[in-house]
Each structure stands twice: as C-alpha cells, then as structure tokens.
Design an enzyme around this catalytic site. Structure first.
Site: not given
Length: 437
Positions: A110, A164, A184, A214, A261
């Site tokens: 990540r 995700n 989500c 998102h 987002y």
C-alpha cells in the site's frame, strides 16, 4: 430495522431470522477484525452465529486478533465459538457466508501504491488511479482463487467482499459466477454523520446514493420519507465540507454531497501537492497497526480499543451484519451495495458493477430504480467504468499493453507519457505479485 445504508439496530428478542450460522473471515488477522467482532457480538440477534472462523496466512497476527475476539465475545455474553486457521479450505468448509477483507502485499505494498504515482505528478491512492490499479492486479487473482475454493467446499455460500478496490474485485467475482456482493462503509458513514447533524436516529435516514465504489454522490437524504438534503446543506454545509476536505461552495453549487474520494478528481493537483508534503496514509496506518497489535496482545483487553477508530473502516461491522443477515435470512431489506448493473444505469454495460440501494435477499441484490443522472455525474461514471473494465482485463490476462490501456483510460491519468511511465513503475513495484511475468 434496516435503512438504505444497510444499518441494523439490535433486535429486542423473538425468533432469529435464520438458523445459527457459521461465518468465515478471510483476512481475519487484520487489525480491522475487532471492529467486526464487536458488531457480531452486539448484533447477535440479527446474525445468530454458532461459529466464526478467522483465516489469515499471518499466524502471529491471528493469535493476537483471535485471542481478543474470544475475549470480546465472552465479555458480551456471546455463545458462539471462535477459531482461527491459515488453511483457507478448512476455514471456509461449511460456512454459510465468507467475508473477504484481505490485503495482498500488506501495508508495504500500500505504501508503494501511495508514493510512486506521486513521482509522476499523479494521485497516489490505494483504490483509484495507478495505485488502485496496482492493488487490483495484485488482488483479483488471489480473490478468485479463494472464491473457487469456497465454491468447491460449499457452493451455496455467499461471499461478501470488503476488499478494495471493491468495484473491480466484485466485478471479477460476479463475472466468474460467484454468489457475491460488494460492501463499502462510505454510505453508512454518511448516514451516521447526517443523522448526528439532524439529531435523529440513524435508521430514520435513507440515502439516494448512486455511482461506483468510491465514486458516489448523495442526491437525496430522506428522513421518514422527506428529502431534507437542501436543509442539511444550508444548515450544516460547513461541517459537511470540512469532512470532505472540499469547498463548501462546491457542495452548495452541486446541491448534492459527493463522496470524499471525489476530491481526487475535483481537486487533483491540489491533492497531489498535499500528499507530497506529508507521510503516506500507509505509513500512518502501519504505525497505528503496530500499537493495536501490542494492545491486542494484552490479556486484560476485552473490547475494541478507541485507537481502532483511527484505523478506518468505521461502522463496517454494522453494515456487514446487516448485509449478511439479509442475504441469509432473505429479508428483502434495502441495502447500499456493489452489484451488477443490469440496466439500472442505462448508459453503462449490463455487467458493470455499480453502488446503489438494492433489495437484498436469498437471490442476492436487486437494484432499485435510479432517477436519470445529470451528465456531470454520468459522464465521469461512464469513464471510470471503462477504466474498471480494462483494469479487470489486465488483472485477469496480464500484459504490459493491458496495463497501459487501463491507465490511459483513467481520467486521473489519460496522457501517453504518464501512462507509459506509470506502467513501468507499476510493474517494477509489483513484480513479485504479477504471476504472468
């Protein structure tokens, strides 16, 4: 009682809606897991678990998280059995539902997703842009392998995907014929926020939530059937805008509430400079996780610690319990989920995965009708859907050209030089996870 976010309130008694259940959680060694355990314990009438299995390759984390999970159940008087294993096949055997919350490559991967795109002047984020594509490429093959194992062991089990990028992963699962729904926590987070601002119980608040994972907008906020969104923006626009890190004037001009987002799209260059000036979110989360795991190892800890709230995933447990209960209990409740389009948004292919309110039951998700969308929203949704199609092709088939095409199609990239350089960077940083190489 359930709202259109999928929130459930504890039952006051009566007959459980379905027999006592076995649930498996893949990625059960996550520091998120105590949030989920707390929800299972509090909402046990809605989802009566007989057995919960935590599955994770990290045996050391499993021991810490599993021990705390048992103590949380014991403190709250939950009679269910909790076990853990690194064996996926054994863990999912006999499960009525399997929750996926895995992270291939961990926080180290990540951190890369959030940093190398910045070197090219593009947003570094784990679910969108080049970083989001990298995560999809690492994740989709692993999730599909797990899903096949679940199908071989018990083909009637539901898969609830919280991994995700949820839209792409859920599309992969559905395209391969799996019984899957994506989840989500953005919608339930908005519902809770709006309920608090309005001074009403969360279950009275219903959202007209539409878009992709998102990439969503709240087009109406109804309390007992009345749309109060205009009043909400007028009276609480400053607080909403502050949470979104967007200008209040934008929320007022649009007359809708975009998800957080959307700032990656609406304020791209500003966000890039902001991200360059501070440590990555992955670095912050890694530090929080280290503290959490130390706390989880304390045998006197028997509740989720306050620090867990800084980890993310707020209200995930309530949404997960409500969704799983609806699928297994055939309740017909309305939940906000990620599911196949099938004409709901007529400007998208039928096999696209969208995030909208849907009626939930034993047959899965059936999206409710959606009012025609303004071009400001439908255009961006169509663009990102095209990217997600190409991203899934790249994840399933591999190849530098497929990665390049997905990046070129993404509205946050869209230039040949950027797409070429980002393709090379993505491959270089993810070589160990790209089996086609």
């Amino acid at each position: 009682m359930l709202s259109s976010t999928g929130e459930t309130s504890p039952s006051t008694g009566g007959t459980p809606p379905h027999p006592r259940l076995k649930i498996a959680v893949v990625g059960g060694g996550s520091t998120y897991t105590p949030e989920l355990i707390d929800g299972f314990a509090r909402l046990r009438d809605a989802l009566p678990l007989a057995e919960l299995v935590l599955i994770d390759p990290a045996a050391d984390r499993l021991e810490l998280v599993g021990g705390l999970a048992r103590r949380i159940f014991a403190k709250q008087g939950h009679p269910g059995r909790i076990s853990w294993t690194s064996d996926v096949d054994a863990g999912v055997d006999g499960a009525d539902a399997v929750l996926l919350q895995l992270r291939v490559g961990g926080q180290a991967a990540r951190n890369q997703d959030e940093t190398w795109p910045l070197e090219c002047g593009c947003v570094g984020q784990e679910t969108t842009g080049a970083g989001g594509l990298a995560k999809a490429l690492r994740t989709v093959p692993v999730v599909l392998d797990i899903a096949e194992r679940i199908r071989r062991r018990n083909p009637d089990a539901w898969i609830v995907d919280f991994t995700n990028p949820v839209g792409i992963v859920t599309r992969a699962l559905l395209s391969h014929g799996h019984k899957a729904v994506g989840l989500c926590n953005v919608a339930i987070g908005f519902q809770r926020k709006f309920a608090r601002l309005l001074g009403v119980a969360p279950e009275r608040v219903e959202l007209e939530h539409v878009g992709l994972n998102h990439l969503t907008w709240e087009r109406a906020v109804r309390v007992d059937g009345e749309d109060v969104l205009p009043r909400l923006i007028t009276e609480h626009g400053a607080a909403i805008a502050e949470d979104l890190h967007m200008p209040r004037s934008l929320v007022e001009r649009l007359g809708v509430v975009p998800s957080y987002y959307l700032r990656y799209y609406y304020q791209h260059d500003e966000v890039v400079e902001e991200l360059r000036s501070k440590p990555s979110r992955a670095a912050e989360v890694a530090a929080i996780e280290k503290q959490l795991l130390e706390m989880y190892g304390d045998p006197s800890l028997d509740e989720k610690p306050e620090l867990l709230g800084k980890r993310g995933g707020a209200f995930y447990s309530e949404a997960a319990v409500a969704l799983t209960s609806a699928l297994l209990g055939d309740t017909g409740d309305v939940q906000i989920v990620n599911t196949v389009n099938n004409g709901t948004l007529p400007f998208l292919p039928d096999d696209a995965v969208i995030e909208v309110p849907a009626t939930m039951g034993a047959g899965g998700a059936k999206p409710l009708p959606v009012r025609p969308l303004e071009p400001l929203y439908s255009g961006l949704i169509a663009n990102v859907t095209a990217y997600e199609h190409l991203a899934l092709e790249a994840a399933l088939k591999g190849g530098r050209d497929r990665i390049f095409e997905a990046l070129l199609a993404h509205p946050l990239i869209g230039q040949i030089a950027y797409a070429d350089r980002l393709t090379d960077e993505l491959i270089a940083h993810n070589r160990e996870h790209l089996t086609w190489l």
